[in-house]
Design an enzyme around this catalytic site. Sequence first.
Site, short mmCIF file in Angstrom:
data_model
loop_
_atom_site.label_atom_id
_atom_site.label_comp_id
_atom_site.label_asym_id
_atom_site.label_seq_id
_atom_site.Cartn_x
_atom_site.Cartn_y
_atom_site.Cartn_z
CG PHE A 194 -2.31 -0.41 0.84
CD1 PHE A 194 -3.17 0.42 0.16
CD2 PHE A 194 -2.72 -1.69 1.14
CE1 PHE A 194 -4.43 0.00 -0.21
CE2 PHE A 194 -3.99 -2.12 0.79
CZ PHE A 194 -4.85 -1.27 0.12
CB SER A 195 1.44 4.22 -1.24
OG SER A 195 1.49 5.61 -1.10
NE ARG A 196 -2.71 9.82 -3.57
CZ ARG A 196 -2.41 11.10 -3.68
NH1 ARG A 196 -2.55 11.90 -2.65
NH2 ARG A 196 -1.93 11.59 -4.80
#
Length: 213
Positions: A194-196
């Site tokens: 994850f990040s965005r």
Amino acid sequence: NILPRLTGEPVSGGSPAYSTPGRSPTGYDAEGSNGAAAASPSPRPALQEDLPRLKRPEYYIKPSFQDLAAAARLDRSYLERVPEFTVGRHGVGEVKFLGATDVRALDLDAIVDINPSEVSVYMGASPPVGKGLNKPAHVTLYGVFPKLESGVRGRSDDPALLDKFRRKLEKRKGCTLLSYEPEHGVWRFGVEHFSRYGLDDSDTDTEDEADPR
């Protein structure tokens, strides 16, 4: 950039608090008397400390806080290996973390953000891939539509436009398209960490708008 977004009902866990510090439910203090001297307040229950935290009313988790607490009372180690833990935002989307997840003391308000057409997890410092919520997940976002000739996003029955939009979703960097339902704009995709991820109104039909970390 294209970004996924999600939606629960936070409920506090732990034992009920009593109005008189140091009193048991029977009304007697630790020494068995009903006198005026009260024992010092006991610390917060360890179970409540271990439960994840989520205060935003539009968000929810699965299993629910009640179910997490009930399972942990039978086996405290359950919180270290919650299957298919999910964080969502009503009407916006949700993220299902695959496999067993350690949810102990996670501050979900600080970690997960689900907004229209985007989702972000650990936008600041994040744990190593595979730790915490930085792990494989399936994301579902609602109301994700292609751009119309007017320049705004909306529902379309145009086969050519929908095919072009689907191919665009397939090319999102860091995302594996699982399905797209054009009638309600339901976009489902998988990520390895994850990040965005998501879409925004500045996207073109050829850009790759994902910022995985």
